[in-house]
Design a protein around this motif. Sequence first.
Motif, short mmCIF file in Angstrom:
data_model
loop_
_atom_site.label_atom_id
_atom_site.label_comp_id
_atom_site.label_asym_id
_atom_site.label_seq_id
_atom_site.Cartn_x
_atom_site.Cartn_y
_atom_site.Cartn_z
N TYR A 6 41.67 49.40 -42.15
CA TYR A 6 40.75 48.82 -41.18
C TYR A 6 40.76 49.63 -39.87
CZ TYR A 6 38.64 45.89 -37.70
OH TYR A 6 37.84 45.44 -36.68
N ALA A 7 41.95 49.91 -39.37
CA ALA A 7 42.07 50.64 -38.10
C ALA A 7 41.44 52.02 -38.20
CB ALA A 7 43.54 50.74 -37.68
N GLN A 26 38.80 55.30 -20.56
CA GLN A 26 40.22 54.98 -20.65
C GLN A 26 40.43 53.48 -20.87
OE1 GLN A 26 39.12 57.22 -18.28
NE2 GLN A 26 39.93 58.95 -19.42
N ARG A 27 39.66 52.67 -20.16
CA ARG A 27 39.76 51.23 -20.35
C ARG A 27 39.30 50.86 -21.77
NH1 ARG A 27 37.65 49.01 -15.67
NH2 ARG A 27 39.72 49.13 -14.85
N ALA A 28 38.30 51.56 -22.29
CA ALA A 28 37.82 51.30 -23.65
C ALA A 28 38.91 51.56 -24.67
CB ALA A 28 36.60 52.17 -23.95
N GLU A 29 39.64 52.65 -24.48
CA GLU A 29 40.75 52.94 -25.39
C GLU A 29 41.83 51.86 -25.29
OE1 GLU A 29 41.80 56.91 -24.15
OE2 GLU A 29 40.69 57.77 -25.85
N ASP A 30 42.11 51.41 -24.08
CA ASP A 30 43.10 50.34 -23.89
C ASP A 30 42.64 49.06 -24.58
OD1 ASP A 30 44.61 52.09 -22.40
OD2 ASP A 30 44.02 51.23 -20.45
N LEU A 31 41.37 48.71 -24.41
CA LEU A 31 40.85 47.50 -25.03
C LEU A 31 40.92 47.58 -26.55
CD1 LEU A 31 37.77 46.88 -22.72
CD2 LEU A 31 39.75 45.37 -22.96
N ALA A 32 40.56 48.72 -27.10
CA ALA A 32 40.64 48.89 -28.56
C ALA A 32 42.09 48.78 -29.03
CB ALA A 32 40.05 50.24 -28.97
N GLN A 33 43.00 49.37 -28.29
CA GLN A 33 44.41 49.29 -28.66
C GLN A 33 44.93 47.86 -28.58
OE1 GLN A 33 46.95 51.79 -26.30
NE2 GLN A 33 48.70 51.50 -27.63
N ILE A 34 44.55 47.13 -27.54
CA ILE A 34 44.96 45.73 -27.42
C ILE A 34 44.42 44.92 -28.59
CG2 ILE A 34 44.59 43.62 -26.07
CD1 ILE A 34 44.64 45.48 -23.55
N ALA A 35 43.13 45.12 -28.92
CA ALA A 35 42.52 44.38 -30.02
C ALA A 35 43.21 44.69 -31.34
CB ALA A 35 41.03 44.69 -30.09
N LEU A 36 43.48 45.97 -31.59
CA LEU A 36 44.14 46.34 -32.85
C LEU A 36 45.57 45.81 -32.90
CD1 LEU A 36 42.76 49.95 -33.32
CD2 LEU A 36 42.27 47.95 -34.75
N MET A 37 46.25 45.84 -31.76
CA MET A 37 47.62 45.33 -31.72
C MET A 37 47.65 43.83 -32.04
SD MET A 37 50.31 45.44 -28.54
CE MET A 37 49.29 44.35 -27.55
#
Length: 164
Positions: A6-7, A26-37
């Motif tokens: 999925y990831a 950069q915030r977009a990458e953080d948001l994606a990482q938070i969501a995946l985590m």
Amino acid sequence: MEFEEYAAARGQDLVRLGFTVSGDYQRAEDLAQIALMQAFRNWRRVQRTEDPHNYVRRILVNSYLSMTRKRSFTEAPAADIDSERTVPDPAIDIVNSDDLWRALARLSARERVVLVLRYYQDMDDRTIAEVLGIKPSSVRATASRALASLRSARQYRRVDERLP
């Protein structure tokens, strides 16, 4: 589908959603990482949902909305720079395309999310309502207010451009 699959398949889609919602890569990458985590922590529950990708998108959107409510989230786009150039700037097309991003940045977080999900993610009102956890009528009302704000900002800019 396993989480790793999925990831790999949807990670870039989540980054794009994060960028269109936040306007910051950069915030977009953080948001994606938070969501995946968060999805990884609850992957069994995510898999049991009707649409796992919608569930993860909802995590991302809720993370963004939560982030905007915090005091530390006070960044705003820079004000337009007034210049008295007599020669047209060759980058004027880039600036004009940037106007939409600036107008979106002036909307409330919820209004921006609704417009992004509707026009960039091509979701219908029912799906947006599921992602945000609100009623479809609230989605329509929020979109209407947001579009009215964008229209008024555009008309104000047109009037301002006519002034010497």
